[in-house]
Design a protein around this motif. Structure first.
Motif, mmCIF file in Angstrom:
data_model
loop_
_atom_site.group_PDB
_atom_site.id
_atom_site.type_symbol
_atom_site.label_atom_id
_atom_site.label_comp_id
_atom_site.label_asym_id
_atom_site.label_seq_id
_atom_site.Cartn_x
_atom_site.Cartn_y
_atom_site.Cartn_z
ATOM 1 N N THR A 62 0.836 -1.207 0.000
ATOM 2 C CA THR A 62 0.000 0.000 0.000
ATOM 3 C C THR A 62 0.864 1.247 0.000
ATOM 4 N N THR A 63 1.924 1.243 0.797
ATOM 5 C CA THR A 63 2.822 2.405 0.846
ATOM 6 C C THR A 63 3.499 2.602 -0.507
ATOM 7 N N GLU A 64 3.953 1.505 -1.105
ATOM 8 C CA GLU A 64 4.588 1.607 -2.423
ATOM 9 C C GLU A 64 3.603 2.127 -3.464
ATOM 10 N N GLN A 65 2.365 1.623 -3.432
ATOM 11 C CA GLN A 65 1.356 2.076 -4.387
ATOM 12 C C GLN A 65 1.028 3.553 -4.173
ATOM 13 N N TYR A 66 0.941 3.963 -2.919
ATOM 14 C CA TYR A 66 0.657 5.375 -2.627
ATOM 15 C C TYR A 66 1.779 6.264 -3.148
ATOM 16 N N GLN A 67 3.004 5.863 -2.890
ATOM 17 C CA GLN A 67 4.158 6.655 -3.332
ATOM 18 C C GLN A 67 4.167 6.762 -4.856
ATOM 19 N N LYS A 68 3.917 5.641 -5.516
ATOM 20 C CA LYS A 68 3.896 5.623 -6.977
ATOM 21 C C LYS A 68 2.785 6.526 -7.514
ATOM 22 N N ALA A 69 1.590 6.426 -6.919
ATOM 23 C CA ALA A 69 0.463 7.258 -7.355
ATOM 24 C C ALA A 69 0.758 8.735 -7.123
ATOM 25 N N GLU A 109 3.672 10.153 -7.081
ATOM 26 C CA GLU A 109 4.657 10.598 -8.087
ATOM 27 C C GLU A 109 3.989 10.797 -9.443
ATOM 28 N N GLU A 110 3.061 9.867 -9.781
ATOM 29 C CA GLU A 110 2.366 10.002 -11.064
ATOM 30 C C GLU A 110 1.525 11.276 -11.108
ATOM 31 N N VAL A 111 0.805 11.546 -10.026
ATOM 32 C CA VAL A 111 -0.026 12.760 -9.977
ATOM 33 C C VAL A 111 0.853 13.997 -10.036
ATOM 34 N N GLU A 112 1.937 13.989 -9.325
ATOM 35 C CA GLU A 112 2.838 15.145 -9.313
ATOM 36 C C GLU A 112 3.423 15.378 -10.705
ATOM 37 N N ALA A 113 3.778 14.275 -11.380
ATOM 38 C CA ALA A 113 4.331 14.415 -12.733
ATOM 39 C C ALA A 113 3.260 14.904 -13.707
ATOM 40 N N LYS A 114 2.034 14.422 -13.522
ATOM 41 C CA LYS A 114 0.951 14.793 -14.435
ATOM 42 C C LYS A 114 0.507 16.235 -14.226
ATOM 43 N N PHE A 115 0.378 16.588 -12.981
ATOM 44 C CA PHE A 115 -0.065 17.945 -12.658
ATOM 45 C C PHE A 115 1.070 18.700 -11.986
ATOM 46 N N LYS A 116 2.113 18.918 -12.735
ATOM 47 C CA LYS A 116 3.280 19.593 -12.189
ATOM 48 C C LYS A 116 2.903 21.017 -11.831
ATOM 49 N N ARG A 117 3.325 21.430 -10.714
ATOM 50 C CA ARG A 117 3.023 22.799 -10.283
ATOM 51 C C ARG A 117 3.685 23.789 -11.235
ATOM 52 N N TYR A 118 2.915 24.769 -11.494
ATOM 53 C CA TYR A 118 3.427 25.811 -12.364
ATOM 54 C C TYR A 118 4.329 26.713 -11.546
#
Length: 199
Positions: A131-138, A140-149
């Motif tokens: 669960t921790t690994e999946q959370y971390q991966k998710a 990172e994916e969200v951060e990469a997808k919605f990178k802060r401007y």
């Protein structure tokens, strides 16, 4: 006999030859009669009692018979006590066997529950890890997808100069117009370059 008092009455009769005596219809041999009488010199002198059906019995013979009856009673009681002891021993053995079986069953259950607890703990730690690994991966994916401007102020140095000019010339704001025009051109150029980059 047994646990109750005996009310049996025995009668002795001699036949005409004095060889056989009838005891309640049972014929006895002379040997048996001799053993029952066990005559002694004092036996002939002893007092004789009349039985229920007319036969006479000596004191010693009566005592002997009573002693035999008591011995039989005692033997019967001892036999019953031994039977009770044997039954009690068997019950104790069965109880011990049942207790042993129960103890074994309890130990099996404890071992089984400890194994299940260890298995559940292992599964829980594995689940937490996954669960921790999946959370971390998710994340990172969200951060990469919605990178802060990330933005940086455009023409920050001109902006600071205009603010300083307005503070110094609160009554004569037109004297800062040249700086304001420069700032506007700088901002428009930044917009143009951003549109050309596609950002």
């Amino acid at each position: 006999m047994g646990g109750t008092a005996s009310t049996r009455r025995v009668t002795f009769e001699a036949d005409e030859n004095e060889n056989i005596t009838v005891v309640k219809g049972i014929r006895l041999s002379e040997n048996v009669i001799d053993r029952m009488k066990e005559t002694s010199p004092s036996a002939s002198k002893s007092q004789r009692y009349s039985g229920a059906y007319g036969a006479s019995v000596s004191d010693e013979e009566l005592k002997r018979r009573v002693a035999e009856e008591l011995a039989l009673e005692q033997a019967k009681k001892e036999s019953e006590n031994q039977k009770r002891l044997k039954q009690s021993s068997e019950v104790d053995q069965e109880r011990a066997f049942a207790n042993e079986q129960l103890t074994r069953a309890i130990l099996r259950e404890r071992i089984s529950s400890e194994e299940e607890r260890a298995k559940a703990k292992h599964l829980s730690s594995e689940f937490y890890k996954v669960t921790t690994e999946q959370y971390q991966k998710a994340a990172e994916e969200v951060e990469a997808k919605f990178k802060r401007y990330e933005f940086h102020p455009v023409c920050a140095d001109l902006q600071a100069q205009i603010l300083q000019c307005y503070r110094q010339n609160t009554q004569q704001t037109l004297s800062c117009s040249a700086l304001a025009n420069q700032y506007m051109r700088c901002v428009n150029q930044a917009k143009q370059s951003m549109l050309e980059k596609g950002g």
